[in-house]
Every structure is written in structure tokens, then in C-alpha cells.
Design a protein around this motif. Structure first.
Motif, short mmCIF file in Angstrom:
data_model
loop_
_atom_site.label_atom_id
_atom_site.label_comp_id
_atom_site.label_asym_id
_atom_site.label_seq_id
_atom_site.Cartn_x
_atom_site.Cartn_y
_atom_site.Cartn_z
N HIS A 61 0.81 -1.21 0.00
CA HIS A 61 0.00 0.00 0.00
C HIS A 61 0.85 1.27 0.00
CE1 HIS A 61 -2.99 -3.02 1.16
NE2 HIS A 61 -3.85 -2.23 0.58
N SER A 62 1.98 1.24 0.70
CA SER A 62 2.78 2.46 0.71
C SER A 62 3.52 2.63 -0.62
CB SER A 62 3.74 2.47 1.90
OG SER A 62 4.99 1.99 1.54
N GLN A 63 3.84 1.50 -1.27
CA GLN A 63 4.45 1.60 -2.60
C GLN A 63 3.50 2.28 -3.58
OE1 GLN A 63 5.64 -2.40 -3.56
NE2 GLN A 63 7.78 -1.98 -3.12
N VAL A 118 1.52 4.75 -2.92
CA VAL A 118 1.68 6.18 -2.74
C VAL A 118 2.99 6.65 -3.38
CG1 VAL A 118 1.68 8.07 -1.09
CG2 VAL A 118 0.42 5.98 -0.58
N THR A 119 4.05 5.85 -3.18
CA THR A 119 5.34 6.24 -3.72
C THR A 119 5.30 6.29 -5.24
OG1 THR A 119 6.33 5.11 -1.86
CG2 THR A 119 7.80 5.76 -3.61
N PHE A 137 5.93 9.36 0.63
CA PHE A 137 6.14 8.23 1.55
C PHE A 137 7.41 7.45 1.19
CE2 PHE A 137 1.46 7.23 2.89
CZ PHE A 137 1.29 8.57 3.20
N TRP A 192 9.54 6.04 4.04
CA TRP A 192 8.70 5.06 4.75
C TRP A 192 8.64 3.75 3.95
CZ3 TRP A 192 7.13 3.28 8.99
CH2 TRP A 192 5.94 2.59 9.15
N THR A 193 8.48 3.86 2.62
CA THR A 193 8.46 2.66 1.78
C THR A 193 9.77 1.88 1.88
OG1 THR A 193 6.95 3.73 0.25
CG2 THR A 193 8.16 1.85 -0.58
N GLU A 209 -4.05 9.36 0.38
CA GLU A 209 -2.77 9.27 1.07
C GLU A 209 -2.95 9.02 2.57
OE1 GLU A 209 -3.51 11.45 -1.19
OE2 GLU A 209 -1.78 12.36 -2.18
N LEU A 240 -2.03 5.84 4.87
CA LEU A 240 -1.16 5.98 6.04
C LEU A 240 -1.78 5.29 7.26
CD1 LEU A 240 1.43 7.30 7.15
CD2 LEU A 240 0.06 9.28 7.76
N ASN A 247 -1.26 1.69 6.96
CA ASN A 247 0.11 1.32 7.30
C ASN A 247 0.33 1.31 8.81
OD1 ASN A 247 2.57 1.99 4.82
ND2 ASN A 247 0.48 1.32 4.52
#
Lengths: 149, 650
Positions: free
Chosen positions: B261-263, B265-266, B272, B275-276, B349, B353, B356
């Protein structure tokens, strides 16, 4: 303080509170659900609590297994060769439950010094002795390797 | 001679891995193209020799070469050929070799598919993967050599495979699980590669993302297979025990889910990023931690581990070096990452977050429960175990938040979402979910449980979000079907995976609350009523299997007076290992499983038995949902944009 900073401060405070509450919650739940292990000697010394679930373990004394002929009720004596404790259980015993072998009963201790088990665990396979039991026997002054199968 | 060739192949693989870990990296640091280009052939060479080594080990098992210690202690002549084959990884040494083989396989796949990836990043990625291979090959050759011989006198027959492992589930479960575990090494290597080369752009995320998805899909299926195997093979119908070994695979899965999930956003928003990177490092670290917990013997007891520490200490050192090294690199380089872009509270986003944060919190909750008994043991305090109630309570608590937010989060736009747009969903979705969750169990189920109400309401809420998301796609379109087709792999992958979450949740909620489990003492002709079913015990007859003897039971199940199923639970006795096995008799169905197991004979003639009978509503849905999640992850990888990227476009 300007409004943007104020907002940020609120977020930080909220975040910190959230983390603190979560940690407290997790630790509380952990404390409630930790089952401590007690050997028959521990229980005889009165170390085991009555009000919470415990794990009691040792060897099943030879000839102590009594089965009810019409139901699945069973009782047996668990020993560390110094002290004994009686376990009562209704249900199916694990495949590797045998007289003279190691066993761990999970349940509550009642006022008569009997453990009412909700679950009975035996060793997983032919070669491995539950560590808790090996430890209990050692503390009772027996060399557990003699009972290692 | 062949096993010696096998060992020789492993040594060659080690040398190539060592070369691949150092030369391309030197190329990257010195800016030398030739050294960078050496990464691909070296990776393929390492993969080839590992494949040769593994094939030779498989061969040793297939031809019963009992002069190899591993074969002698984990196989026997009586074993059917397919179990001889799977016995190759049904033990410590073989499974570690499989682990490394898969690592090399992933590296080879990266070098093949990432043709247009910039040369220096590719060299760095392959070099990092080779470093991991070096560490584990050293571990294998020094502490757990699979080709160890028993010479000069080899035993006439082997000690046989543990009966629990003689099963289709164990042929499939470890390779799938390892593909997932080891697959996170790719995301990890991409993260380290990015830190080394300083390329943290969105293109980097686009490269790393499909690999994470595929690894996650394998891990999902691997965990589901393990749960399914435990369900039918351990013989007592449990499907999840919060056992440390299960937790060891579940923690990388949770972090991997956060990473996916954070990828997103990246890739989409170029945010992020640090964070990723951190999640990618954590995902693989948890994979290694899992390997350590399972392979070092530390779970049996910290003391057993201390008595024979060779293997454990080695993996622990790999674990610490990986975590320490990568975090050090991260600390040094992460400050260079430029952060740009803003987003509001109501935006995709921020909901990603929240996802995450919740997933990471759940992971650490599981980690705490798993490590607590080890800590008590290490300090010599009274031995403890952490019971499933802890995990169930905490996991369900956090999942309520995760599922509530998920339903909305999947609908939100990037940067800023107009709140008015959600009002109709909240107005309709919440009451429908609450009422449907209350009414359905009362109509179809057996009584009221607030847990079922809550669980099903969350499921309906999630489904309302899924339906709404399709509606959003088609509402302004004159050709609704076409616009759905055009939505692309990324969208449909997400949709299917989230539907999978809903399906699994239905299974978990219903089977946990409505399953019926009772133990009976039954002789031939006895019958009992359970729920809407009547079980009649017909009797038991002795049957001979290839390497075991069995008491083969017959239990007829009636519903409204008509026979609907015959269950055949077995009690097996395996000759070579001298151990008993409970084989459950299961009649599976879409809406419920009927489950019977023979516990023990109650008298000498072996006709009266202690029998456990169970009705498991919706249990199949747990694994069905996992299949949907994995399909979703794979569908997302098939999105057109990744193929464009592979051809060199942006």
C-alpha cells in the motif's frame, strides 16, 4: 501560536495518546492471557493461583489413569516424583498421551488441589520431551535425560 | 559420487555468489560499466549451480541413496515416489537449500525481466541479492550440509518421513511459502539498491512494485495452504493457532501488506518514499526473523538453543548484519530523499497511512506475543505461554478499525477528497450494513452473537464500498462496460483483493462463532444429533496402506432423514516411525464442512471409539478469500503501465 502550528500540535498530541492507549491495551491483554507453568511441587507449595488459568505439567503416574466407562471423563495423576497433582478432564486426549510420559494440562486449580483441565497437551512426536516438563523434573531433583525417550 | 558433485555445485554457486556480491557493487561505486554488466551472467551462473545441487539432492531421495545422511533420516524405501520428492524439503537442510535456490531464482528473474532498468540500479539490486545468497550458502555448507554421508556402512533403510509431512499440503506449502518469504528479498534489494545509487524516483517504485505484489501473492497462498493443511491433517479441525511458527509467516505478510500500500503512494504521488524503503527493509527482516525462529530451535527452548547454538547463532548473525547494515545505510542516505507534495486528512494518502499504521501496530502486537515467552525463558523466569485469547482480542480490535477505514479508503481521491461525495455512502451503507449484519445471522444462523453482528456489518460495509467504487467508475460514462474494462489491472487487482478480505472475514467470523464441536463415545450403530445433522457411527474396519496400518471408520450423516454424506475418519499407525496419526473424515461444502475424527479406541476389540464430530460453517471461505487476494495482487501486476515501463517507456 499560529493556527497551522496549533493543528500540528493537536495531531502530535492525538498521535501520542493513540500510541499510549494502544501500548497499554496490548500490555493489559498480554498480562491477562499469559499462562504460567507450575510443576506439582510448585502447586504443593501453594505457588499456583486459583483465580486464573495455569499450565500444570509433569509425568503421568503409571496406573493412575481412570476413565469413566460411559463418558469421556478421565482423571489422572501428574507427578514430578516428589509431589503429585490430580487432573480431571472431559474430552479427547492427545494421540501421544501415555502413562509414564510427559503431559501439560491447561486449566484451573480448584480448592481441593485438583486441576480441572480444559486442554491436555502431550509431546508432539516420539523423540521430543516438552521442555517445561524436563525443567520441572530437574527442579524436583531428577535428571530429565533419564526420561528422555 | 553424485552427492559429492552436488556439494561441489553448491561450492561453485557460493564462489559465483561471492563474485556477484562484490564485482557489480564495485562497478556501481566506481562507475565502471563493465563490472556492472557482470551482474547478470554471475546471477545466472549462481542460479544454474544451485539448480544442479538441488536436482542432485532430489535424485538422492528418489533413488533411496541412504549413504546420504539426510535421505537416511527423512525417507524410506516404502515411501511413495511423490513423498520421496517432497521429503527433499521436508527437513532442515533441504528446506534451506530450497530457500537459497528460490533466492537465486528471484534474482535471475529480476535480471531477465528488468531489461530496461538502469544498469547501475540493476547491478546494485543483483549484488544485494547475491550478498544474501553468500550468507545463506555459507550457513548451509558450514552448519547444515545436505550432502553429508554415512560412510562406510550405509543403513539398509531410512527412518521414514514424519507421517504428518506425508501429505499433498506439505508438497505444496513450503515451496509456496518460501517463494513469498524470499520474494521480499527483491523489494529489500530494490530498497538497498536505491539507497546505494541514490535513485528514489517514482520510476524506481514502479520497478519494485510488481515484485512485491508477486511475492505477497505467493506468501498469501503459502499461509492459506498451511492453514488448510493444519485444518485437515492435524486431525482436529483448527485452522489457525497463533502458533509461533504461524506468526513467523504472518508477520512478514502483515508488513508486506503495508508495503504494497505504501508503494502505491510512492509510485503515484512520489511520496512516503523513506517510509516505503523502511517497510521494504522491515518486510525482509521479518522474513529472516521467521527463518531464525523456525530454523534455530529457539522456539523449543532458549536453552535447547544454547546447547546447540551453531545454526541459530549463524542465522542470528545474518539477521543482525542485515538489519544493522541496512538501517545504517538508511540512516546515512534517507536524509537525501526530497519530500514534496501535500495532502489533506480526507484523501487516499492519509487513509493509506492509517492502513500502514494499523498493520505495523498489529505486526508488533504479534511480535510481542511471540517473543514474550522467549524473553521469560532466557531470563530463567517462570515459563509462560501466551494464549490465543490475547491474539484474538488484539487482532480483532485493530481489524475493526482497519476494515471500517478500508471501505472508505478505497474510494478516496489523491490529495483531497470532497466530503460531500461520501455522504450518500455513509447514509445508505452504514444502516444497510448494520441491519444486514443483524438480520442475516438470525435468518440463516443459530442464534445471536454480537461478534457475528459486528463482523458481518463490517463485511457489508466493505462490500458497500466495493459496489460504490464500481458505481463511481460507470456513473458518468455512456458505455459503462467499456469504462469498467478500461479501469485497468491496478484497479481490478485492488477490487479483487479487497473482495478477498471480505470473503475471508465472513469465513473467520462465522466459523469462529457458529462451529459446533462435540466429543462422543460411540459404538457401531450409535447415532447422535448435532445441529441439523444426525451422525451415525457404522463401525471401523482394519485397512492396510503402503507404509501404515489403519482403523478405517464409517460415519453416515443424515439431514432430515436422508443420508447426505459418508465420513471416513482414520486412525493410522506408521510402522517405521512407530507413531499414530489421526486422519480426519471431511465432507466439504461451500457453506459448511462436516468433520469427524477418531480419537482412540475405548475397549480391546477396537469397535467402540472416542469420536470428535464437528460442523464448520463457511470454513472454506477463509481460504477462498486468500485465493481472491492473491489473484488481485497478480492482476495488479498485469496492469499495462508496468509493461510499458518494461519496454523502456515511462
Amino acid at each position: 501560536m499560529n493556527p497551522k502550528r496549533k493543528q500540528r500540535l493537536m495531531l502530535v498530541l492525538l498521535g501520542t495518546c493513540g500510541v499510549a492507549v494502544t501500548v497499554l491495551l496490548v500490555l493489559f491483554a498480554l498480562g491477562q492471557n499469559m499462562n504460567f507453568f507450575y510443576s506439582p511441587s510448585d502447586i504443593a507449595r501453594g505457588e499456583a493461583p486459583f483465580d486464573r488459568q495455569i499450565r500444570a505439567g509433569g509425568m503421568v503416574r503409571e496406573g493412575s489413569v481412570l476413565r469413566d466407562p460411559t463418558s469421556l471423563r478421565v482423571s489422572f495423576v501428574v507427578t514430578d516424583f516428589v509431589e503429585d497433582v490430580t487432573v480431571e478432564y472431559e474430552g479427547i486426549l492427545p494421540d501421544l498421551f501415555r502413562e509414564g510420559d510427559g503431559v501439560v494440562a491447561i486449566g484451573r486449580l480448584n480448592g481441593d488441589g485438583i486441576v480441572r483441565a480444559s486442554e491436555v497437551l502431550a509431546r508432539h512426536d516420539e523423540t521430543y520431551m516438552p521442555v517445561e516438563i524436563a525443567d520441572a523434573l530437574e527442579r524436583a531433583g531428577y535428571d530429565s535425560s533419564k526420561y528422555d525417550y | 559420487m553424485l552427492p559429492e558433485y552436488g556439494q561441489f555445485a553448491l561450492i561453485l554457486a557460493l564462489l559465483l555468489a561471492f563474485a556477484c556480491a562484490s564485482l557489480p557493487l564495485y562497478g556501481v561505486l566506481a562507475g565502471h560499466k563493465g563490472f556492472q554488466q557482470s551482474a547478470k551472467p554471475l546471477t545466472w551462473g549462481m542460479f544454474f549451480f544451485l539448480l544442479v545441487g538441488f536436482a542432485i539432492l532430489v535424485h538422492a531421495f528418489m533413488v533411496d541413496d541412504f549413504s546420504v545422511r539426510l535421505v537416511a533420516s527423512h525417507s524410506s524405501t516404502l515411501l511413495p515416489w511423490y513423498y520421496k520428492f517432497s521429503a527433499t524439503w521436508g527437513n532442515h537442510e533441504g528446506s534451506m537449500l530450497l530457500w537459497i535456490l528460490m533466492l537465486a531464482g528471484w534474482a535471475a528473474a529480476v535480471s531477465h525481466y528488468a531489461r530496461s532498468l538502469s544498469l547501475d540500479l540493476k547491478a546494485a539490486v543483483l549484488s544485494v541479492m547475491a550478498m544474501i545468497a553468500v550468507a545463506f550458502l555459507l550457513f548451509l555448507l558450514m552448519t547444515s550440509n545436505p550432502f553429508d554421508r554415512i560412510l562406510p556402512i550405509q543403513p539398509p533403510d531410512g527412518a521414514d518421513l514424519n507421517p504428518l509431512l506425508q501429505d499433498i499440503g506439505l508438497i505444496l506449502h513450503p515451496p509456496t511459502l518460501y517463494m513469498g518469504y524470499v520474494g521480499f528479498s527483491v523489494a529489500f534489494a530494490f530498497a538497498i539498491g536505491a539507497l546505494i545509487t541514490g535513485r528514489f524516483d517514482a520510476a524506481w517504485a514502479r520497478w519494485a512494485r510488481p515484485w512485491t505484489n508477486v511475492a505477497w501473492a505467493f506468501l498469501t497462498i503459502g499461509i492459506a495452504l498451511g492453514s488448510w493443511w493444519a485444518y485437515y491433517e492435524l486431525g482436529w479441525g483448527g485452522w489457525w493457532f497463533w502458533d509461533p511458527v504461524e506468526n513467523a509467516s504472518f508477520m512478514p505478510w502483515l508488513i508486506g501488506t503495508a508495503l504494497i500500500h505504501s508503494q502505491a503512494v510512492t509510485e503515484k504521488r512520489n511520496m512516503f518514499k523513506s517510509w516505503t524503503l523502511l517497510l521494504a527493509i522491515m518486510a525482509f527482516s521479518f522474513s529472516l526473523l521467521g527463518t531464525f525462529l523456525v530454523r534455530s530451535g529457539v522456539l523449543t527452548s532458549v536453552h535447547a538453543f544454547a546447547v546447540d547454538p551453531e545454526r541459530g547463532v549463524f542465522i542470528l548473525m545474518i539477521l543482525l548484519a542485515t538489519i544493522g547494515g541496512s538501517l545504517l545505510l538508511y540512516a546515512m542516505r534517507a536524509s537525501q530523499i526530497r519530500v514534496a507534495g501535500e495532502y489533506q486528512l480526507l484523501s487516499r494518502e492519509s487513509f493509506l497511512l492509517f492502513n500502514n499504521i494499523l498493520l505495523v501496530v498489529i505486526t508488533f502486537m504479534v511480535l510481542l506475543g511471540t517473543l514474550f515467552p522467549l524473553i521469560f525463558d532466557a531470563f530463567g523466569w517462570r515459563k509462560i505461554s501466551v494464549g490465543p485469547p490475547y491474539y484474538n482480542l488484539m487482532f480483532n480490535f485493530f481489524m475493526v478499525f482497519l476494515l471500517s477505514l478500508l471501505a472508505v479508503g478505497q474510494l478516496l481521491r489523491w490529495k483531497k477528497h470532497d466530503g460531500a461525495n461520501l455522504v450518500s455512502l455513509l447514509k445508505v451503507g452504514i444502516p444497510v450494513a448494520v441491519v444486514a449484519g443483524l438480520v442475516l445471522p438470525l435468518v440463516f444462523g443459530d442464534g445471536f452473537h454480537w461478534q457475528v453482528w459486528l463482523g458481518l456489518a463490517l463485511v457489508f460495509w466493505l462490500v458497500a464500498g466495493l459496489i460504490r467504487s464500481i458505481y463511481e467508475r460507470v456513473k458518468n460514462s455512456s458505455t459503462p462496460l467499456k469504462s469498467l474494462m478500461r479501469a485497468g489491472g491496478g484497479y481490478w487487482g485492488m477490487w479483487l483483493a479487497h473482495l478477498g478480505v471480505a470473503i475471508t472475514t465472513v469465513g473467520v467470523v462465522l466459523v469462529s462463532n457458529y462451529d459446533i464441536e462435540r466429543d462422543f463415545r460411540m459404538g457401531p450403530g450409535d447415532s447422535v444429533q448435532m445441529g441439523r445433522y444426525e451422525f451415525q457411527f457404522l463401525g471401523v474396519e482394519p485397512v492396510d496402506g503402503p507404509n501404515y496400518q489403519s482403523d478405517f471408520g464409517y460415519i453416515q450423516v443424515f439431514k432430515n432423514g436422508t443420508a447426505i454424506a459418508m465420513l471416513n475418519p482414520e486412525k493410522r499407525f506408521y510402522h517405521v516411525q512407530r507413531s499414530g496419526m489421526t486422519e480426519a473424515g471431511i465432507q466439504s461444502g461451500f457453506l459448511r464442512d462436516l468433520y469427524a475424527s477418531l480419537a482412540e479406541p475405548m475397549e480391546e476389540s477396537r469397535q467402540v471409539w472416542a469420536v470428535r464430530l464437528q460442523i464448520k460453517p463457511f470454513v472454506r471461505w477463509i481460504w477462498l478469500g486468500a485465493i481472491f487476494m492473491s489473484i488481485g495482487a497478480v492482476v495488479a501486476v498485469l496492469d499495462k503501465r508496468y509493461f510499458k515501463a518494461a519496454r523502456g517507456g515511462q
